[in-house]
Write a protein that holds these residues in place. Structure first.
Motif, PDB file in Angstrom:
ATOM      1  N   THR A  70      32.761  43.950  83.285  1.00 22.04           N
ATOM      2  CA  THR A  70      34.044  44.571  82.959  1.00 22.04           C
ATOM      3  C   THR A  70      34.371  45.618  84.019  1.00 22.04           C
ATOM      4  O   THR A  70      33.499  46.400  84.418  1.00 22.04           O
ATOM      5  N   ARG A 188      40.429  43.928  90.478  1.00 19.44           N
ATOM      6  CA  ARG A 188      40.615  42.733  91.301  1.00 19.44           C
ATOM      7  C   ARG A 188      39.483  42.577  92.304  1.00 19.44           C
ATOM      8  O   ARG A 188      38.945  41.475  92.491  1.00 19.44           O
ATOM      9  N   ALA A 191      36.216  41.499  90.470  1.00 17.76           N
ATOM     10  CA  ALA A 191      36.253  40.093  90.063  1.00 17.76           C
ATOM     11  C   ALA A 191      36.033  39.171  91.261  1.00 17.76           C
ATOM     12  O   ALA A 191      35.305  38.169  91.166  1.00 17.76           O
ATOM     13  N   THR A 206      31.092  36.061  82.645  1.00 15.55           N
ATOM     14  CA  THR A 206      32.522  36.204  82.398  1.00 15.55           C
ATOM     15  C   THR A 206      32.989  37.572  82.888  1.00 15.55           C
ATOM     16  O   THR A 206      32.205  38.518  83.014  1.00 15.55           O
ATOM     17  N   THR A 208      36.025  40.664  82.431  1.00 18.39           N
ATOM     18  CA  THR A 208      37.079  41.260  81.614  1.00 18.39           C
ATOM     19  C   THR A 208      37.708  42.410  82.392  1.00 18.39           C
ATOM     20  O   THR A 208      36.992  43.266  82.938  1.00 18.39           O
ATOM     21  N   ASP A 211      43.964  42.756  82.698  1.00 14.34           N
ATOM     22  CA  ASP A 211      44.880  41.642  82.449  1.00 14.34           C
ATOM     23  C   ASP A 211      44.171  40.365  82.006  1.00 14.34           C
ATOM     24  O   ASP A 211      44.823  39.324  81.858  1.00 14.34           O
ATOM     25  N   VAL A 212      42.867  40.403  81.811  1.00 11.74           N
ATOM     26  CA  VAL A 212      42.135  39.187  81.488  1.00 11.74           C
ATOM     27  C   VAL A 212      40.934  39.539  80.631  1.00 11.74           C
ATOM     28  O   VAL A 212      40.368  40.632  80.739  1.00 11.74           O
ATOM     29  N   THR A 213      40.558  38.598  79.769  1.00 11.34           N
ATOM     30  CA  THR A 213      39.404  38.801  78.889  1.00 11.34           C
ATOM     31  C   THR A 213      38.479  37.598  78.971  1.00 11.34           C
ATOM     32  O   THR A 213      38.910  36.455  78.756  1.00 11.34           O
ATOM     33  N   ASP A 214      37.235  37.858  79.296  1.00 11.53           N
ATOM     34  CA  ASP A 214      36.181  36.837  79.326  1.00 11.53           C
ATOM     35  C   ASP A 214      36.570  35.611  80.162  1.00 11.53           C
ATOM     36  O   ASP A 214      36.420  34.463  79.717  1.00 11.53           O
ATOM     37  N   ARG A 215      37.072  35.862  81.344  1.00  6.93           N
ATOM     38  CA  ARG A 215      37.361  34.750  82.255  1.00  6.93           C
ATOM     39  C   ARG A 215      36.061  34.295  82.929  1.00  6.93           C
ATOM     40  O   ARG A 215      35.335  35.111  83.516  1.00  6.93           O
TER      41      ARG A 215
END
Length: 655
Positions: A70, A188, A191, A206, A208, A211-215
């Motif tokens: 995260t 960003r 990630a 994953t 988080t 703007d995104v959760t568990d991608r």
């Protein structure tokens, strides 16, 4: 007893001390010397989480395998359901530099875990101001969770937390960026780094963010291990992967599957020619974690025409985990990967000549480099490798069928000078001046029966040119003597032959032995007495360079008919200079002086005042003061008639 005698000293027991570590100094060492970039902190977080999950699975195969990263901008958090730590392990492992729970059995660690060097979370201080670890051990599930809180000033605290602070076994690591390192905590950026480092990890990771959760960040199986409906679909998928990773569409792809060496991956063939000196940049994963994207010691030097992506569980990383340690294991893998690339070439030669031709059209230089050390591969590639020859650009297999006796030149300049004459007289010559070509030509007799090779020299070329009839050569004896006298000081002989094409008036021929002799003579002239005597003693029977005059050429015949010895000598010097320039030979000071002298001499002769004419000096008798034709019969002062005569003579020869 002597009261003044010294009292013997009793040695004291040595005191035991421990090294003191300046954490700020360690962080500076890690960020500026061990690691190439602060980006590696994400890899350290992933590495610890994956190893913790792996350790728990060994303890409990049914345990969950969840890893979540995260990033909020203010902090970076890594959560895992791994083995966790007890209070004692927190003190022992997290705060002791060089200590690792995975070092107890190093060989087992290499097989099961990503980390080996025990620097651990301290590497995260390259970007972090503070590191907070909350961990609960799966081995002692009844024990409460433990918090380890460390700052970049070298201090840390450990305390026990309530059970509800971490209900399940596992570890949560929270980093707060220090001033100046905030960019490395941007969601960003985090990630992107996590996807780059961990896309092939065996456990799902994953991400988080705001703007995104568990991608999902992992992409297993690897692109080369997936199932595809058709070979074409697989090639398209691999080409897309190459474009994303390396930025080019490959000419072809080569599977790299070495189970014994624990290596699996793919090599992509570059679509454009590249320099052998250009450093390769191969992408290597270690047990699914990106080790480096710039590995330059993975393949043999000759395999510069491919870029590789592979995953391995046997190769050893360097301490920074950013390259491969060059040991015996890597040497064996490098040799095996080279053998696989050679097998691919053999498969193309046997079953797909069109793809092989397309490959060689771009990368023949790399294959030639390979073939120098592999006679079997050279024999296999012989029908496909192109060479520049006097018969045009053909393969050596085609060439030796027409010319079992192969002559070759060591330089491109030598080849370009003699190839038109050689082609006209049936002499087979291969240009060995390009990289690796001379080495490959030397291998020919060993793989093709009945083939002989020899380096081209002036004598061999001269012997293949047509001799002039004895009576004609005898009639020109005086001219040849003048020509030889003029060029003798330059270390050059003169020969008269008849050869094609008729447009070439003279041919300058020499070889390495002749060049060495000229260099020795030049050095002898400029040396002092001692060295002059030494260099003089080295004088051998080396052949001299040779200027071959073409009797078929009308200009040469007219020069040979000049009665003025001085003018004939100047003309011969001009032919010598022109032949040197055509051969693209480096000009020595003596050659440059000769060219200037000959040029000015011809200008002086062409503009000499003509006797008998108050304006032009034109001679009533039709002859100049120098005894040359004035243009009223066989030529003009400007040489136009000479040119016409040359064309007429050529037409007569053709008839």
């Amino acid at each position: 007893m002597n009261l003044h005698s010294p009292v013997p000293s009793v040695p004291s027991a040595p005191s035991v001390n421990t090294f003191q570590v300046d954490l700020r100094g360690l962080v500076d060492l890690l960020s500026h010397h061990l690691y190439s970039s602060p980006r590696v902190y994400v890899r350290e977080l992933l590495q610890n989480a994956v190893d913790a999950v792996t350790a728990r699975l060994a303890h409990d195969p049914a345990a969950p395998t969840r890893i979540r990263l995260t990033a909020t901008g203010d902090a970076v958090v890594m959560e895992d359901t791994g083995i966790g730590l007890t209070s004692d392990e927190v003190h022992t492992l997290l705060a002791t530099i060089g200590r690792s729970s995975k070092r107890d059995s190093l060989e087992n660690a290499r097989q099961e875990f990503l980390g080996q060097f025990g620097i651990g979370l301290l590497a995260c201080f390259v970007v972090a101001r503070q590191i907070r670890v909350v961990s609960r051990s799966a081995r002692t599930p009844d024990a409460p969770p433990v918090e380890w809180l460390a700052s970049d000033d070298g201090s840390y605290t450990v305390r026990t937390l309530p059970h509800d602070a971490r209900p399940e076994p596992g570890t949560t690591v929270r980093l707060e960026p220090r001033p100046g390192a905030e960019e490395w905590a941007e969601p960003r950026r985090v990630a992107e780094l996590a996807a780059d480092f961990g896309s092939l990890l065996t456990h799902e990771v994953t991400f988080t963010g705001p703007d995104v959760t568990d991608r999902p960040l992992t992409e297993r199986p690897a692109v080369w291990d997936r199932s595809y409906p058709t070979p074409t679909a697989r090639r398209v998928a691999l080409a897309g992967h190459c474009s994303r990773v390396f930025g080019f569409s490959p000419l072809d792809s080569i599977d790299l599957d070495l189970p014994v060496a624990g290596v699996r991956g793919v090599a992509y063939v570059l679509p454009d020619a590249t320099s052998p000196a250009q450093r390769a940049a191969h992408r290597v994963y270690l047990k699914g974690m990106l080790l480096t994207s710039r590995a330059d010691n993975l393949l043999p030097d000759w395999a510069f025409f491919v870029r590789v992506v592979l995953d391995t569980d046997t190769l050893r990383p360097t301490a920074s985990r950013e390259n491969l340690y060059d040991d015996e294991t890597l040497a064996a893998v490098r040799e095996a990967l080279g053998a696989r690339i050679r097998e691919w070439l053999a498969e193309l030669a046997a079953g797909d000549p069109d793809r092989l031709a397309a490959f060689l059209g771009v990368h023949h230089l790399g294959v030639k480099s390979m073939a120098r050390h592999d006679a079997e591969l050279f024999s296999l590639m012989l029908p496909w490798l192109p060479f520049e020859t006097s018969d045009g650009r053909v393969t050596l297999d085609e060439f030796i069928r027409a010319h079992p006796e192969v002559h070759f030149t060591r330089t491109v300049e030598e080849f370009r000078q003699v190839s038109p004459i050689a082609a006209a007289h049936g002499l087979g010559i291969v240009n060995g001046g390009y990289t690796y070509d001379a080495d490959l030509i030397a291998l020919l007799p060993g793989i093709r029966d009945g083939v002989t090779i020899s380096e081209l020299d002036a004598g061999a070329v001269t012997a293949h040119l047509d001799p002039v009839e004895p009576r004609q050569e005898l009639a020109l004896a005086s001219f040849l003597a003048t020509a030889r006298t003029r060029l003798d000081a330059l270390g050059c002989d003169v020969a008269l032959r008849a050869f094609q094409p008729v447009t070439v008036p003279a041919l300058f021929l020499d070889d390495r032995a002749a060049r060495h002799e000229r260099d020795r003579a030049a050095a002898e002239e400029s040396a002092d007495t001692l060295w002059s005597d030494i260099l003089g003693a080295l004088r051998g029977s080396a052949p001299r360079a040779r200027l071959v005059l073409n009797h078929n050429n009308p200009l040469v015949r007219r020069i040979a008919a000049i009665s003025d010895a001085e003018l004939a000598g100047t003309a011969v010097e001009s032919l010598y200079g022109q032949a040197l320039l055509m051969a693209q030979r480096p000009l020595r000071p003596a050659d440059t002086s000769l060219l200037n002298r000959a040029f000015l001499g011809l200008l002086e002769w062409a503009t000499h005042p003509l006797a008998g004419d108050p304006v032009t000096g034109a001679s009533v008798a039709g002859q100049s003061a120098a005894g040359r034709p004035t243009g009223t019969e066989n030529g003009t002062a400007g040489g136009a008639a000479d040119t016409n005569d040359a064309g007429n003579d050529a037409e007569e020869d053709d008839k």
